[in-house]
Design a protein around this motif. Structure first.
Motif, PDB file in Angstrom:
ATOM      1  N   ALA A   1      57.759   1.598  38.060  1.00 27.12           N
ATOM      2  CA  ALA A   1      57.233   1.842  36.724  1.00 27.12           C
ATOM      3  C   ALA A   1      55.823   1.247  36.678  1.00 27.12           C
ATOM      4  CB  ALA A   1      58.115   1.193  35.667  1.00 27.12           C
ATOM      5  N   MET A   2      54.961   1.904  35.920  1.00 25.23           N
ATOM      6  CA  MET A   2      53.567   1.481  35.850  1.00 25.23           C
ATOM      7  C   MET A   2      53.178   1.175  34.412  1.00 25.23           C
ATOM      8  SD  MET A   2      52.640   1.640  38.980  1.00 25.23           S
ATOM      9  CE  MET A   2      50.873   1.394  38.758  1.00 25.23           C
ATOM     10  N   GLY A   3      52.395   0.150  34.244  1.00 25.97           N
ATOM     11  CA  GLY A   3      51.944  -0.226  32.917  1.00 25.97           C
ATOM     12  C   GLY A   3      50.447  -0.425  32.869  1.00 25.97           C
ATOM     13  N   TRP A   4      49.905  -0.243  31.677  1.00 21.55           N
ATOM     14  CA  TRP A   4      48.514  -0.605  31.389  1.00 21.55           C
ATOM     15  C   TRP A   4      48.528  -1.727  30.365  1.00 21.55           C
ATOM     16  CZ3 TRP A   4      44.243   0.918  33.899  1.00 21.55           C
ATOM     17  CH2 TRP A   4      44.274   2.095  34.652  1.00 21.55           C
ATOM     18  N   PHE A   5      47.742  -2.723  30.637  1.00 20.87           N
ATOM     19  CA  PHE A   5      47.579  -3.858  29.738  1.00 20.87           C
ATOM     20  C   PHE A   5      46.091  -4.065  29.517  1.00 20.87           C
ATOM     21  CE2 PHE A   5      51.903  -5.561  29.666  1.00 20.87           C
ATOM     22  CZ  PHE A   5      52.461  -4.865  30.718  1.00 20.87           C
ATOM     23  N   ARG A   6      45.750  -4.847  28.506  1.00 22.06           N
ATOM     24  CA  ARG A   6      44.342  -5.167  28.283  1.00 22.06           C
ATOM     25  C   ARG A   6      44.216  -6.598  27.793  1.00 22.06           C
ATOM     26  NH1 ARG A   6      43.174  -1.197  23.060  1.00 22.06           N
ATOM     27  NH2 ARG A   6      44.365  -2.405  21.498  1.00 22.06           N
ATOM     28  N   GLN A   7      43.040  -7.137  28.063  1.00 18.70           N
ATOM     29  CA  GLN A   7      42.772  -8.503  27.644  1.00 18.70           C
ATOM     30  C   GLN A   7      41.347  -8.581  27.128  1.00 18.70           C
ATOM     31  OE1 GLN A   7      43.629 -11.516  30.600  1.00 18.70           O
ATOM     32  NE2 GLN A   7      43.753 -13.089  29.034  1.00 18.70           N
TER      33      GLN A   7
ATOM     34  N   PHE B   1      50.127  -5.578  25.957  1.00 16.28           N
ATOM     35  CA  PHE B   1      50.651  -4.295  26.412  1.00 16.28           C
ATOM     36  C   PHE B   1      49.902  -3.148  25.756  1.00 16.28           C
ATOM     37  CE2 PHE B   1      53.587  -1.180  27.757  1.00 16.28           C
ATOM     38  CZ  PHE B   1      53.915  -0.388  26.668  1.00 16.28           C
ATOM     39  N   VAL B   2      49.632  -2.110  26.544  1.00 18.78           N
ATOM     40  CA  VAL B   2      49.002  -0.902  26.033  1.00 18.78           C
ATOM     41  C   VAL B   2      49.948   0.296  26.166  1.00 18.78           C
ATOM     42  CG1 VAL B   2      47.089   0.723  26.310  1.00 18.78           C
ATOM     43  CG2 VAL B   2      46.687  -1.739  26.576  1.00 18.78           C
ATOM     44  N   ALA B   3      50.406   0.550  27.378  1.00 14.44           N
ATOM     45  CA  ALA B   3      51.271   1.705  27.619  1.00 14.44           C
ATOM     46  C   ALA B   3      51.988   1.517  28.943  1.00 14.44           C
ATOM     47  CB  ALA B   3      50.456   2.997  27.659  1.00 14.44           C
ATOM     48  N   ALA B   4      53.106   2.201  29.091  1.00 14.75           N
ATOM     49  CA  ALA B   4      53.858   2.141  30.342  1.00 14.75           C
ATOM     50  C   ALA B   4      54.599   3.451  30.551  1.00 14.75           C
ATOM     51  CB  ALA B   4      54.836   0.973  30.337  1.00 14.75           C
TER      52      ALA B   4
ATOM     53  N   ALA C   1      49.469  -2.318  36.193  1.00 14.42           N
ATOM     54  CA  ALA C   1      50.472  -3.180  36.786  1.00 14.42           C
ATOM     55  C   ALA C   1      51.680  -2.354  37.202  1.00 14.42           C
ATOM     56  CB  ALA C   1      50.887  -4.255  35.794  1.00 14.42           C
ATOM     57  N   ALA C   2      52.429  -2.885  38.154  1.00 15.88           N
ATOM     58  CA  ALA C   2      53.587  -2.173  38.677  1.00 15.88           C
ATOM     59  C   ALA C   2      54.809  -3.082  38.710  1.00 15.88           C
ATOM     60  CB  ALA C   2      53.297  -1.650  40.089  1.00 15.88           C
ATOM     61  N   ARG C   3      55.949  -2.495  38.457  1.00 10.78           N
ATOM     62  CA  ARG C   3      57.209  -3.213  38.575  1.00 10.78           C
ATOM     63  C   ARG C   3      58.264  -2.217  39.035  1.00 10.78           C
ATOM     64  NH1 ARG C   3      61.270  -3.337  35.071  1.00 10.78           N
ATOM     65  NH2 ARG C   3      61.565  -5.582  35.410  1.00 10.78           N
TER      66      ARG C   3
END
Length: 123
Positions: free
Chosen positions: A33-39, A47-50, A97-99
């Protein structure tokens, strides 16, 4: 190990669009699974999207629903974040990011991270 490299960030005016890409290498991309985060500066990573490994499960933060679209191409080992109607408050470093397996919204649940790409939205 999974290596992730983001690209596509930049400077854009409010109301504009950008597409971020995240290229993965290493282990089988379709297992993750892949996610987008922002800082943003001075703030915690959020968290932005996954998207799940198949693309069948997608989740968005309320702040980006209807404006951002996450997608993936397992044949190209790439996940995308299409960002539209950008606002100054979207300014941040964006990370992919990946998990393994399931979508999560908590950064600590992700095992692998890219180096980030800066998105700056001017008003």
């Amino acid at each position: 190990q999974v290596q992730l490299v983001e690209s596509g960030g930049g400077l854009v005016q409010a109301g504009g669009s950008l597409r971020l890409s995240c290229a993965a290498s290493g282990r089988t991309f379709s297992n993750y699974a892949m996610g987008w985060f922002r800082q943003a500066s001075g703030k915690e990573r959020e968290f932005v999207a996954a998207i799940s490994w198949s693309g069948g499960t997608i989740s968005y933060a309320d702040s980006v629903k209807g404006r951002f679209t996450i997608s993936r191409d397992n044949a190209k080992n790439t996940v995308y974040l299409q960002m539209s109607s950008l606002k100054p408050e979207d300014t941040a470093v964006y990370y992919c990011a990946a998990r393994v397996f399931h979508v999560e919204v908590t950064p600590t649940q992700y095992e692998y991270w890219g180096q980030g790409t800066q998105v700056t939205v001017s008003s």
